[in-house]
Enzyme design. Structure first.
Site, short mmCIF file in Angstrom:
data_model
loop_
_atom_site.label_atom_id
_atom_site.label_comp_id
_atom_site.label_asym_id
_atom_site.label_seq_id
_atom_site.Cartn_x
_atom_site.Cartn_y
_atom_site.Cartn_z
N HIS A 201 0.80 -1.23 0.00
CA HIS A 201 0.00 0.00 0.00
C HIS A 201 0.83 1.27 0.00
CE1 HIS A 201 0.99 -0.04 4.26
NE2 HIS A 201 0.59 1.21 4.32
C1 UD1 Z 1 -2.31 5.70 5.69
C2 UD1 Z 1 -1.02 6.23 6.33
C3 UD1 Z 1 0.07 5.16 6.22
C4 UD1 Z 1 -0.41 3.85 6.78
C5 UD1 Z 1 -1.69 3.44 6.09
C6 UD1 Z 1 -2.24 2.15 6.61
C7 UD1 Z 1 -0.57 8.65 6.14
C8 UD1 Z 1 0.21 9.67 5.43
N1 UD1 Z 1 -0.52 7.40 5.63
O1 UD1 Z 1 -2.06 5.51 4.31
O2 UD1 Z 1 1.20 5.59 6.95
O3 UD1 Z 1 0.59 2.88 6.59
O4 UD1 Z 1 -2.66 4.49 6.30
O5 UD1 Z 1 -3.37 1.77 5.90
O6 UD1 Z 1 -1.19 8.95 7.12
N2 UD1 Z 1 -9.51 5.00 1.70
C9 UD1 Z 1 -10.65 4.22 1.73
N3 UD1 Z 1 -11.21 3.96 2.95
C10 UD1 Z 1 -10.70 4.42 4.11
C11 UD1 Z 1 -9.55 5.23 4.07
C12 UD1 Z 1 -8.96 5.50 2.86
O7 UD1 Z 1 -11.15 3.77 0.71
O8 UD1 Z 1 -11.27 4.14 5.18
C13 UD1 Z 1 -8.90 5.27 0.40
C14 UD1 Z 1 -9.16 6.67 -0.06
O9 UD1 Z 1 -9.43 6.65 -1.41
C15 UD1 Z 1 -7.85 7.39 0.17
C16 UD1 Z 1 -6.82 6.27 0.06
O10 UD1 Z 1 -7.49 5.07 0.50
O11 UD1 Z 1 -7.66 8.41 -0.71
C17 UD1 Z 1 -5.61 6.46 0.91
O12 UD1 Z 1 -5.98 6.73 2.27
P1 UD1 Z 1 -5.06 7.65 3.22
O13 UD1 Z 1 -5.60 7.66 4.60
O14 UD1 Z 1 -4.80 8.94 2.56
O15 UD1 Z 1 -3.66 6.93 3.19
P2 UD1 Z 1 -3.26 5.39 3.27
O16 UD1 Z 1 -2.66 5.00 1.98
O17 UD1 Z 1 -4.36 4.54 3.83
#
Ligand code: UD1
Length: 360
Positions: A201
């Site tokens: 991820h």
């Molecule tokens: C975040 C953390 C990362 C951690 C990871 C674990 C930061 C900068 N990154 O990354 O350190 O290792 O979480 O999972 O804080 N999304 C969903 N559902 C959710 C949340 C997110 O579908 O409940 C999708 C959204 O489209 C979003 C993307 O996942 O844009 C990324 O989510 P985001 O929280 O920005 O970062 P992660 O890649 O999850």
């Protein structure tokens, strides 16, 4: 106590439990809502017995700036309404730095759990979050010795730094037996020691088609030899559902894509895998404790003890290196790792004791 994203939940669970033993401490839990899908959030509260958050900021997804800013604006209101004695943040996600910054600007003491880890790679969003959170924290609790060394080098005074061990491992050890009862191997038709577990991820891997294609070139070979189970993070799902990559993956019958799993199922899958391939931070630590070989699909790690003492090795995203690492594991050439100091299930208790001694 702040939690926002999946890897935070297994870190706050033992802390909440440790503080509950001190009647003089009232611990309020703020969920920022950075992760909001039930599969990335609620299931961990249910399985790990974490109390329902007192406040949910419901920030959701966004660019780094807008997500961080939104958390800050909403958290400031919470602190204004009822200022706590101290704020505790864990890990390195956007919620960690956002809430930490709000607290110190309001003159509220800040403790950081999992302090001092450094990948020395500032293109990683988490590295920026780590460096900044440590710079503003009043007490810094380290999970491994490298954290202490890094903080000293950055000039953090000695009396702020504590090597306490790993709260994520507290949770692993507490739930290890329960996880054994999971039926996930049967559900997925897998046999102990006969499959590979994959997670991916990191933006550096999944936001670039070229890098993903190189990783999948190695998986193409692996999945012909044994099943590869791949619980897919939402960020990764977006990257692999269209284009050439989607077609390439559809042609790999041994690659089993599944939705993100709960804690107990995932621990069971890790504990019985032949090898785990991952770019996660926490999984490098958990495989070390479970003594399962881990090939980390990155060129650096902020958790060097998992390599120096544990079962982890870095293979990056290069298909030849990934396959060479995989072959080494199959040839049983990986030494059985040792468990780093204080990864004994009692880190959260140590943290609670120190915090109460210092700040109560
Ligand atoms: C975040 C953390 C990362 C951690 C990871 C674990 C930061 C900068 N990154 O990354 O350190 O290792 O979480 O999972 O804080 N999304 C969903 N559902 C959710 C949340 C997110 O579908 O409940 C999708 C959204 O489209 C979003 C993307 O996942 O844009 C990324 O989510 P985001 O929280 O920005 O970062 P992660 O890649 O999850």
């Amino acid at each position: 106590m702040i939690a926002g994203a999946r890897p935070n939940f297994m870190k706050i669970a033992p802390l909440m439990s440790a503080f509950s033993k001190y009647p003089q401490v009232h611990c309020r839990l703020v969920h920022t809502g950075q992760h909001y899908d039930p599969a990335l959030s609620r299931i961990f509260f249910d399985e790990l017995g974490i109390p329902k958050p007192d406040v949910n900021l419901e920030v959701g997804s966004g660019s780094h700036a807008s997500q961080t800013a939104e958390i800050m604006k909403r958290f400031e209101k919470v602190l204004e309404q009822s200022p706590p004695h101290a704020v505790i943040v864990v890990g390195d996600v956007n919620s960690t730095i956002a809430c930490g910054l709000v607290a110190v600007k309001m003159g509220i003491r800040l403790a950081h759990v999992e302090a001092g880890l450094r990948s020395f790679d500032r293109t990683m969003p988490e590295e920026i979050n780590r460096v900044l959170t440590d710079a503003i924290s009043d007490l810094l609790f380290c999970s491994e010795a490298s954290g202490v060394t890094n903080l000293r080098r950055e000039g953090v005074p000695e009396d702020k730094i504590f090597l306490v061990g790993n709260v994520m491992i507290d949770t692993l050890l507490r739930h290890r037996e329960r996880a054994e009862a999971s039926r996930i191997l049967e559900t997925l038709g897998l046999e102990t020691d006969e499959y590979v577990l994959l997670t991916l991820h990191r933006p550096s891997n999944v936001d670039s088609d070229g890098t993903l294609a190189r990783i999948f070139a190695a998986l193409e070979v692996v999945q012909k030899e044994r099943p590869v189970v791949f619980p897919v993070h939402p960020r990764t799902r977006k990257a692999i559902t269209s284009g050439t990559l989607a077609r390439q993956i559809a042609d790999m019958p041994g690659l089993k894509l599944v939705d993100p799993l709960g804690y107990l199922d995932f621990i069971k899958l890790m504990a019985h895998a032949k090898v785990v391939l991952t770019d996660s931070g926490g999984i490098q630590e958990e495989t070390t404790v479970l003594q399962i070989p881990c090939l980390t699909l990155r060129n650096n790690t902020e958790r060097p003890s998992t390599i120096e003492m544990g079962t982890n090795r870095l293979v990056g995203a290069d298909p030849d290196r990934i396959l060479a690492g995989y072959r080494t594991v199959l040839a049983n050439k990986c030494p059985v790792g040792k468990i780093p100091p204080f990864w004994d299930g009692h880190a959260a208790e140590r943290i609670a004791e120190i915090l109460i001694q210092r700040w109560a």
